[in-house]
Design a protein around this motif. Structure first.
Motif, PDB file in Angstrom:
ATOM      1  N   PHE A 181     -94.561  51.194  13.952  1.00  0.00           N
ATOM      2  CA  PHE A 181     -93.996  52.541  14.060  1.00  0.00           C
ATOM      3  C   PHE A 181     -92.890  52.727  13.016  1.00  0.00           C
ATOM      4  N   ALA A 182     -92.633  53.969  12.652  1.00  0.00           N
ATOM      5  CA  ALA A 182     -91.517  54.292  11.768  1.00  0.00           C
ATOM      6  C   ALA A 182     -90.355  54.758  12.645  1.00  0.00           C
ATOM      7  N   VAL A 183     -89.340  53.939  12.797  1.00  0.00           N
ATOM      8  CA  VAL A 183     -88.158  54.334  13.572  1.00  0.00           C
ATOM      9  C   VAL A 183     -87.269  55.149  12.643  1.00  0.00           C
ATOM     10  N   VAL A 184     -87.275  56.464  12.819  1.00  0.00           N
ATOM     11  CA  VAL A 184     -86.616  57.362  11.870  1.00  0.00           C
ATOM     12  C   VAL A 184     -85.151  57.605  12.200  1.00  0.00           C
ATOM     13  N   ALA A 185     -84.720  57.259  13.419  1.00  0.00           N
ATOM     14  CA  ALA A 185     -83.320  57.438  13.791  1.00  0.00           C
ATOM     15  C   ALA A 185     -83.058  56.742  15.119  1.00  0.00           C
ATOM     16  N   THR A 186     -81.790  56.470  15.370  1.00  0.00           N
ATOM     17  CA  THR A 186     -81.342  56.013  16.683  1.00  0.00           C
ATOM     18  C   THR A 186     -80.094  56.815  17.038  1.00  0.00           C
ATOM     19  N   ALA A 187     -79.740  56.791  18.324  1.00  0.00           N
ATOM     20  CA  ALA A 187     -78.534  57.487  18.760  1.00  0.00           C
ATOM     21  C   ALA A 187     -77.976  56.780  19.988  1.00  0.00           C
ATOM     22  N   GLY A 188     -76.653  56.887  20.169  1.00  0.00           N
ATOM     23  CA  GLY A 188     -75.998  56.203  21.265  1.00  0.00           C
ATOM     24  C   GLY A 188     -75.459  57.107  22.345  1.00  0.00           C
ATOM     25  N   ASP A 189     -75.554  58.431  22.148  1.00  0.00           N
ATOM     26  CA  ASP A 189     -75.149  59.372  23.201  1.00  0.00           C
ATOM     27  C   ASP A 189     -76.028  60.612  23.137  1.00  0.00           C
ATOM     28  N   GLY A 190     -75.970  61.415  24.189  1.00  0.00           N
ATOM     29  CA  GLY A 190     -76.887  62.538  24.305  1.00  0.00           C
ATOM     30  C   GLY A 190     -76.681  63.618  23.262  1.00  0.00           C
ATOM     31  N   ALA A 191     -75.445  63.959  22.992  1.00  0.00           N
ATOM     32  CA  ALA A 191     -75.179  65.012  22.008  1.00  0.00           C
ATOM     33  C   ALA A 191     -75.657  64.586  20.621  1.00  0.00           C
ATOM     34  N   GLN A 192     -75.396  63.333  20.268  1.00  0.00           N
ATOM     35  CA  GLN A 192     -75.861  62.792  18.994  1.00  0.00           C
ATOM     36  C   GLN A 192     -77.387  62.780  18.942  1.00  0.00           C
ATOM     37  N   ALA A 193     -78.015  62.461  20.069  1.00  0.00           N
ATOM     38  CA  ALA A 193     -79.475  62.431  20.127  1.00  0.00           C
ATOM     39  C   ALA A 193     -80.072  63.801  19.815  1.00  0.00           C
ATOM     40  N   VAL A 194     -79.502  64.860  20.387  1.00  0.00           N
ATOM     41  CA  VAL A 194     -80.015  66.208  20.145  1.00  0.00           C
ATOM     42  C   VAL A 194     -79.888  66.562  18.672  1.00  0.00           C
ATOM     43  N   ARG A 195     -78.723  66.307  18.090  1.00  0.00           N
ATOM     44  CA  ARG A 195     -78.505  66.640  16.676  1.00  0.00           C
ATOM     45  C   ARG A 195     -79.474  65.886  15.774  1.00  0.00           C
ATOM     46  N   ARG A 196     -79.573  64.590  15.992  1.00  0.00           N
ATOM     47  CA  ARG A 196     -80.412  63.777  15.092  1.00  0.00           C
ATOM     48  C   ARG A 196     -81.899  64.072  15.283  1.00  0.00           C
ATOM     49  N   ALA A 197     -82.315  64.296  16.527  1.00  0.00           N
ATOM     50  CA  ALA A 197     -83.724  64.600  16.768  1.00  0.00           C
ATOM     51  C   ALA A 197     -84.114  65.900  16.083  1.00  0.00           C
ATOM     52  N   ARG A 198     -83.249  66.893  16.110  1.00  0.00           N
ATOM     53  CA  ARG A 198     -83.544  68.153  15.427  1.00  0.00           C
ATOM     54  C   ARG A 198     -83.593  67.979  13.913  1.00  0.00           C
ATOM     55  N   ALA A 199     -82.815  67.019  13.418  1.00  0.00           N
ATOM     56  CA  ALA A 199     -82.771  66.799  11.974  1.00  0.00           C
ATOM     57  C   ALA A 199     -83.980  66.014  11.468  1.00  0.00           C
ATOM     58  N   VAL A 200     -84.425  65.010  12.231  1.00  0.00           N
ATOM     59  CA  VAL A 200     -85.487  64.124  11.730  1.00  0.00           C
ATOM     60  C   VAL A 200     -86.861  64.414  12.327  1.00  0.00           C
ATOM     61  N   THR A 201     -86.928  65.235  13.365  1.00  0.00           N
ATOM     62  CA  THR A 201     -88.191  65.638  14.029  1.00  0.00           C
ATOM     63  C   THR A 201     -89.148  64.466  14.278  1.00  0.00           C
ATOM     64  N   PRO A 202     -88.784  63.537  15.153  1.00  0.00           N
ATOM     65  CA  PRO A 202     -89.699  62.427  15.473  1.00  0.00           C
ATOM     66  C   PRO A 202     -90.902  62.912  16.269  1.00  0.00           C
ATOM     67  N   ASP A 203     -91.953  62.096  16.293  1.00  0.00           N
ATOM     68  CA  ASP A 203     -93.102  62.383  17.152  1.00  0.00           C
ATOM     69  C   ASP A 203     -92.784  62.023  18.603  1.00  0.00           C
ATOM     70  N   VAL A 204     -92.078  60.913  18.784  1.00  0.00           N
ATOM     71  CA  VAL A 204     -91.752  60.418  20.131  1.00  0.00           C
ATOM     72  C   VAL A 204     -90.277  60.058  20.194  1.00  0.00           C
ATOM     73  N   LEU A 205     -89.631  60.495  21.263  1.00  0.00           N
ATOM     74  CA  LEU A 205     -88.253  60.114  21.542  1.00  0.00           C
ATOM     75  C   LEU A 205     -88.267  59.116  22.698  1.00  0.00           C
ATOM     76  N   VAL A 206     -87.819  57.880  22.454  1.00  0.00           N
ATOM     77  CA  VAL A 206     -87.689  56.876  23.509  1.00  0.00           C
ATOM     78  C   VAL A 206     -86.263  57.003  24.029  1.00  0.00           C
ATOM     79  N   LEU A 207     -86.118  57.464  25.263  1.00  0.00           N
ATOM     80  CA  LEU A 207     -84.847  57.987  25.742  1.00  0.00           C
ATOM     81  C   LEU A 207     -84.359  57.325  27.026  1.00  0.00           C
ATOM     82  N   ASP A 208     -83.133  56.844  27.009  1.00  0.00           N
ATOM     83  CA  ASP A 208     -82.486  56.391  28.240  1.00  0.00           C
ATOM     84  C   ASP A 208     -81.942  57.617  28.968  1.00  0.00           C
ATOM     85  N   LEU A 209     -81.814  57.532  30.279  1.00  0.00           N
ATOM     86  CA  LEU A 209     -81.289  58.665  31.051  1.00  0.00           C
ATOM     87  C   LEU A 209     -79.776  58.642  31.164  1.00  0.00           C
TER      88      LEU A 209
END
Length: 232
Positions: free
Chosen positions: A39-67
């Motif tokens: 897989f191509a891991v295009v980004a990681t994030a350590g908190d929810g707000a950062q996750a939203v910003r980065r996901a919108r920027a890199v548009t992954p196919d799948v987000l593997v997400l902790d709750l």
């Protein structure tokens, strides 16, 4: 292993995955395992707000997400990122196997849910299947989610839905796919049953969501069960 098998011969590039977890060692280990699997891991994030910003920027196919995340809980991340116009799939990877957490994640838009005790092989398989749109759950949780669909279908619809203007017409094929979704079949099983491609099943589901002004699979299955489409 090539990622071409996930969506058929159309896919040529590796699946783009983003990993979100507030524990750096766990997050890095998951990212390494996924990269090792192709897989191509295009980004990681350590908190929810950062996750939203980065996901919108890199548009992954799948987000593997902790709750359990600081800043913004995982379910809120799902609500922010998953919608009728979004191609993003979310696989929750959580330490919690509590029924309430599972149901809340699915209602928020997650496609699948694994507990962190899952093996690396199970995670890799789950990411592939999640990208394809299949609902993926730790054993024992799939029946829980389908049971919740059925419970919701016995409740009165929300006021907004009750006053929704005329029901749009679905094609025969869309209705057929909807009936099989309501029975709990995965997209792969539906494709095999109807002898059509996995991509075609996904397209029918997305078209149906749009026509019915629904937002996710939970609402779609509730709609189908309310109309008896899950009956044989």
């Amino acid at each position: 292993m090539s990622e071409e098998s996930t969506d058929g011969p159309e896919r040529r590039e590796p699946l783009r995955v983003m990993v979100v977890d507030d524990h750096p060692m766990w997050r890095d280990a998951v990212a390494r395992d996924l990269e090792a699997a192709g897989f191509a891991v295009v980004a990681t994030a350590g908190d929810g707000a950062q996750a939203v910003r980065r996901a919108r920027a890199v548009t992954p196919d799948v987000l593997v997400l902790d709750l359990n995340l600081p800043e913004l809980p995982g379910v809120e991340v799902c609500r922010e990122l998953v919608g009728p116009d979004s191609a993003l799939r979310v696989l929750v990877l959580s330490a919690s196997g509590e029924h309430a957490d599972v149901l809340e994640a699915v209602k928020s838009g997650a496609t699948g849910y694994l507990v962190k005790s899952a093996s690396t092989g199970e995670l890799i398989d789950a990411v592939r299947r999640t990208a394809a749109g299949d609902p993926v759950f730790t054993p024992g949780l799939a029946g829980l989610v389908l049971g919740e669909y059925r419970r919701l279908a016995t409740e009165p619809p929300p006021a907004a839905a009750a006053h929704r203007p005329g029901v749009p017409q679905l094609t025969d094929r869309e209705t057929e796919v909807l009936r099989l979704v309501a029975k709990g079949l995965s997209y792969k099983q539906i494709a095999e049953r109807l002898v059509i491609s996995h991509r075609t099943v996904q397209n029918h589901v997305q078209n149906t969501l749009g026509k019915l002004q629904l937002h996710n699979r939970v609402e779609l299955v509730r709609y189908a069960i309310e109309r008896g489409l899950d009956d044989d």
